[in-house]
Scaffold this motif. Structure first.
Motif, short mmCIF file in Angstrom:
data_model
loop_
_atom_site.label_atom_id
_atom_site.label_comp_id
_atom_site.label_asym_id
_atom_site.label_seq_id
_atom_site.Cartn_x
_atom_site.Cartn_y
_atom_site.Cartn_z
N LEU A 205 -107.06 5.62 -82.32
CA LEU A 205 -106.72 4.20 -82.25
C LEU A 205 -108.05 3.45 -82.28
CD1 LEU A 205 -104.55 1.97 -81.82
CD2 LEU A 205 -104.92 2.26 -79.36
N THR A 206 -108.28 2.74 -83.36
CA THR A 206 -109.61 2.12 -83.50
C THR A 206 -109.64 0.68 -83.01
OG1 THR A 206 -109.01 1.57 -85.74
CG2 THR A 206 -110.40 3.52 -85.45
N GLU A 207 -108.45 0.06 -82.87
CA GLU A 207 -108.45 -1.34 -82.43
C GLU A 207 -107.79 -1.48 -81.07
OE1 GLU A 207 -106.34 -3.35 -85.58
OE2 GLU A 207 -104.46 -2.34 -85.14
N THR A 208 -108.20 -2.48 -80.33
CA THR A 208 -107.49 -2.85 -79.11
C THR A 208 -106.23 -3.58 -79.53
OG1 THR A 208 -109.51 -3.02 -77.80
CG2 THR A 208 -107.61 -4.30 -77.02
N LEU A 209 -105.11 -3.21 -78.95
CA LEU A 209 -103.84 -3.89 -79.25
C LEU A 209 -103.46 -4.70 -78.03
CD1 LEU A 209 -101.88 -0.86 -80.82
CD2 LEU A 209 -103.09 -2.71 -82.03
N PHE A 210 -103.14 -5.95 -78.25
CA PHE A 210 -102.90 -6.87 -77.13
C PHE A 210 -101.64 -7.67 -77.40
CE2 PHE A 210 -103.43 -10.61 -74.56
CZ PHE A 210 -104.18 -10.22 -73.47
N SER A 211 -100.62 -7.50 -76.55
CA SER A 211 -99.38 -8.26 -76.75
C SER A 211 -99.07 -9.05 -75.48
CB SER A 211 -98.22 -7.32 -77.10
OG SER A 211 -97.80 -6.65 -75.94
N ASP A 212 -97.91 -9.72 -75.45
CA ASP A 212 -97.58 -10.54 -74.28
C ASP A 212 -97.44 -9.70 -73.02
OD1 ASP A 212 -97.47 -13.10 -75.45
OD2 ASP A 212 -95.57 -12.58 -76.40
N ASP A 213 -96.93 -8.46 -73.14
CA ASP A 213 -96.64 -7.71 -71.92
C ASP A 213 -97.40 -6.40 -71.76
OD1 ASP A 213 -95.28 -6.67 -74.01
OD2 ASP A 213 -93.27 -6.96 -73.17
N VAL A 214 -98.28 -6.07 -72.72
CA VAL A 214 -99.07 -4.83 -72.56
C VAL A 214 -100.31 -4.91 -73.44
CG1 VAL A 214 -98.01 -3.49 -74.46
CG2 VAL A 214 -98.82 -2.29 -72.42
N GLN B 64 -92.27 -0.05 -67.36
CA GLN B 64 -92.34 -1.27 -68.18
C GLN B 64 -93.54 -1.22 -69.14
OE1 GLN B 64 -93.32 -4.87 -65.86
NE2 GLN B 64 -94.56 -5.30 -67.69
N LEU B 65 -94.68 -0.76 -68.64
CA LEU B 65 -95.86 -0.67 -69.50
C LEU B 65 -95.64 0.32 -70.64
CD1 LEU B 65 -98.80 -0.54 -66.91
CD2 LEU B 65 -98.25 -2.43 -68.46
N LEU B 66 -95.03 1.48 -70.29
CA LEU B 66 -94.83 2.51 -71.31
C LEU B 66 -93.85 2.05 -72.39
CD1 LEU B 66 -94.90 5.76 -69.13
CD2 LEU B 66 -96.61 4.99 -70.82
N THR C 126 -107.55 -17.82 -52.43
CA THR C 126 -107.32 -16.89 -53.53
C THR C 126 -105.98 -16.19 -53.32
OG1 THR C 126 -108.53 -15.10 -52.40
CG2 THR C 126 -109.77 -16.42 -53.98
N VAL C 127 -105.35 -15.84 -54.43
CA VAL C 127 -104.05 -15.15 -54.37
C VAL C 127 -104.26 -13.75 -54.94
CG1 VAL C 127 -101.68 -15.17 -55.29
CG2 VAL C 127 -102.86 -17.33 -54.79
N PRO C 128 -103.77 -12.72 -54.26
CA PRO C 128 -103.90 -11.38 -54.84
C PRO C 128 -102.89 -11.21 -55.97
CG PRO C 128 -102.65 -11.29 -52.78
CD PRO C 128 -103.08 -12.72 -52.96
N VAL C 129 -103.34 -10.67 -57.09
CA VAL C 129 -102.42 -10.39 -58.20
C VAL C 129 -102.62 -8.92 -58.58
CG1 VAL C 129 -101.69 -10.99 -60.54
CG2 VAL C 129 -102.61 -12.77 -59.03
N LYS C 130 -101.69 -8.10 -58.11
CA LYS C 130 -101.85 -6.66 -58.37
C LYS C 130 -101.64 -6.35 -59.85
CE LYS C 130 -99.13 -2.90 -56.97
NZ LYS C 130 -98.60 -2.13 -55.84
N GLY C 131 -102.46 -5.43 -60.36
CA GLY C 131 -102.28 -4.96 -61.72
C GLY C 131 -102.22 -3.44 -61.72
N GLU C 132 -101.21 -2.89 -62.40
CA GLU C 132 -101.09 -1.42 -62.51
C GLU C 132 -101.45 -1.01 -63.94
OE1 GLU C 132 -97.17 -0.87 -59.73
OE2 GLU C 132 -97.16 -2.29 -61.39
N THR D 170 -101.68 -1.00 -52.66
CA THR D 170 -102.43 -0.25 -53.68
C THR D 170 -101.56 0.80 -54.38
OG1 THR D 170 -103.16 1.22 -51.93
CG2 THR D 170 -104.69 -0.50 -52.59
N THR D 171 -100.27 0.83 -54.03
CA THR D 171 -99.38 1.80 -54.65
C THR D 171 -99.12 1.44 -56.11
OG1 THR D 171 -97.58 0.48 -53.79
CG2 THR D 171 -98.15 2.46 -52.54
N VAL D 172 -98.67 2.44 -56.87
CA VAL D 172 -98.29 2.20 -58.28
C VAL D 172 -96.80 2.47 -58.40
CG1 VAL D 172 -98.72 2.83 -60.66
CG2 VAL D 172 -100.58 2.95 -59.00
N SER D 173 -96.06 1.51 -58.92
CA SER D 173 -94.60 1.63 -58.92
C SER D 173 -94.09 2.30 -60.20
CB SER D 173 -93.95 0.26 -58.77
OG SER D 173 -94.21 -0.51 -59.92
N VAL D 174 -92.98 3.02 -60.07
CA VAL D 174 -92.33 3.63 -61.23
C VAL D 174 -91.92 2.53 -62.21
CG1 VAL D 174 -90.25 4.89 -61.96
CG2 VAL D 174 -91.53 5.63 -59.93
N GLY D 175 -91.38 1.42 -61.65
CA GLY D 175 -90.94 0.32 -62.50
C GLY D 175 -92.09 -0.28 -63.31
N GLY D 176 -93.23 -0.43 -62.66
CA GLY D 176 -94.39 -1.01 -63.34
C GLY D 176 -94.84 -0.13 -64.50
#
Ligand code: FAD
Ligand code: GLY
Length: 334
Positions: free
Chosen positions: A198-207, A239-241, A181-187, A230-236
């Motif tokens: 917001l009544t609907e889930t919005l799903f795009s390629d990057d968020v 990018q999400l915001l 198994t490969v770890p894939v971190k998600g922030e 387990t850290t959360v990066s400023v860059g991550g």
């Protein structure tokens, strides 16, 4: 020491779901968890039960089988515990480079509430959950598992299920069993946006933006393969915001209420390991659910319970065929 019927190693959504399913079939269970149950990858999940999105085609049938089990499962858990898993169905807008489509109704729930209800239902039904206990190896007698070695001593059992998420690989390796198994971190972050619904889930390629039953909107998630911190990066988060504001400009006014990360356990071919471990009798594995462990938990539990109890499978045959053929090709082996 008296042997439990089934020891389950790992108190994430997969281990707890298996424990609950076995108890419903009259099988005593004992869950061993190194930290606190539900605090691993499970706690990080957005809780989407999205059977048509982000799934590789080989998983569609298994996902659909699992999805079907959820309405009954959450009702049953609510009746037994009074804990609401936050299950709801809402519209789901997929806005990617090549698709802009709205699905009228896609399920989602709150993974933290789900694991709370599973924990309580397990205990109420007489199952044991032993936390702060790390399993360090498997006990075997003549190629049959007979229990585990832990930081608090030995635990004997008739069956052992490894549902230890990312920890499964290292644990199986102590008995010479090889899975990868490969770890894939998600922030992720959660925000509140008073005055906006917001009544609907919005799903795009990057968020994605997922409105939860308690008024929070979850904004997720980064994908950092190989990163097990387990850290959360400023860059991550930046990018999400940026992506979230592009997708739903009103979110710029929202208040940030939580930030977290989790490690998705991914496999090389994107399919989970679910089933017996060849070469060691009465040993089973359920891991590698990557982005879909919440969605796939009920069907995983049903499959493992079928294997453990030697039942004819209760799961739709196509889903079983998928795991069988895959196990023969790439399954856990000695
Ligand atoms: P975990 O929850 O990690 O549980 C494994 C447990 O085993 C842990 O508690 C760990 O402490 C314990 N353990 C490990 N080794 C040992 C040992 N030696 N002894 C004792 N205990 C041990 N899935 C969806 O379906 N929908 C989503 O919307 C979704 N969103 C996600 C968003 C993010 C940001 C992330 C990171 C994941 C998301 N997922 C989602 C995926 C989902 O969270 C995982 O697939 C799922 O939680 C895996 O569950 P698990 O029980 O296998 O692992
Ligand atoms: N399934 C959503 C995620 O893993 O981010």
């Amino acid at each position: 020491m008296k042997a439990t019927e089934t020891l389950i190693i790992g108190g994430g959504v997969i281990g707890l779901s298996i424990a609950y399913e076995l108890l419903k079939r009259g099988q005593p269970v004992h869950v061993l968890e190194q930290n606190r149950s539900g605090e691993g990858a499970t706690r990080a999940a957005a809780g989407m039960l999205a059977t048509d999105h982000e799934l590789i085609p080989d998983l569609h049938q298994l996902a659909a089988a699992s999805r079907q089990l959820y309405p009954h499962l959450v009702r049953e858990l609510f009746n037994e515990t009074g804990i609401d898993s936050g299950y709801k169905e809402n519209p789901f807008r997929m806005k990617t480079a090549d698709r802009d489509v709205t699905f009228a109704s896609v399920g989602q729930l709150d993974p933290v509430q789900l694991t709370r209800s599973l924990r309580q239902a397990i205990v109420t039904r007489g199952g044991q959950i032993e936390e702060q206990t790390t399993v360090t190896g498997l006990l075997q007698s003549q190629a049959t598992v007979s229990g585990v070695e832990t930081t608090r001593g030995k635990r004997q059992a008739r069956h052992v299920v490894i549902a230890s998420g990312r920890g499964s690989e290292a644990l199986l390796a102590t008995s010479g069993v090889c899975i990868r198994t490969v770890p894939v971190k998600g922030e992720c972050l959660a925000v509140r946006l008073p005055g906006h619904v917001l009544t609907e889930t919005l799903f795009s390629d990057d968020v994605y933006l997922v409105p939860k039953f308690d008024g929070r909107i979850i904004i997720g998630a980064t994908e950092r393969p190989g990163d097990e911190t387990t850290t959360v990066s400023v860059g991550g988060i930046a990018q999400l915001l940026q992506s979230a504001i592009r997708l739903f400009p009103a979110i710029e006014e929202a208040e940030i209420v939580q930030i977290w990360s989790g490690i998705r356990p991914q496999t090389a071919d994107g399919l989970p390991y679910i089933g017996p471990v060849s070469g060691i009798e009465r040993l089973f594995v359920a891991t590698g659910h990557h982005r879909h462990g919440i969605l796939l938990a009920p069907v995983t539990a049903a499959l493992i319970a079928d294997y453990v109890t030697g039942s004819v499978s209760t799961v739709e045959s196509g889903a079983v065929a998928l795991t069988e053929s895959r196990r023969n090709k790439h399954g856990a082996h000695h």
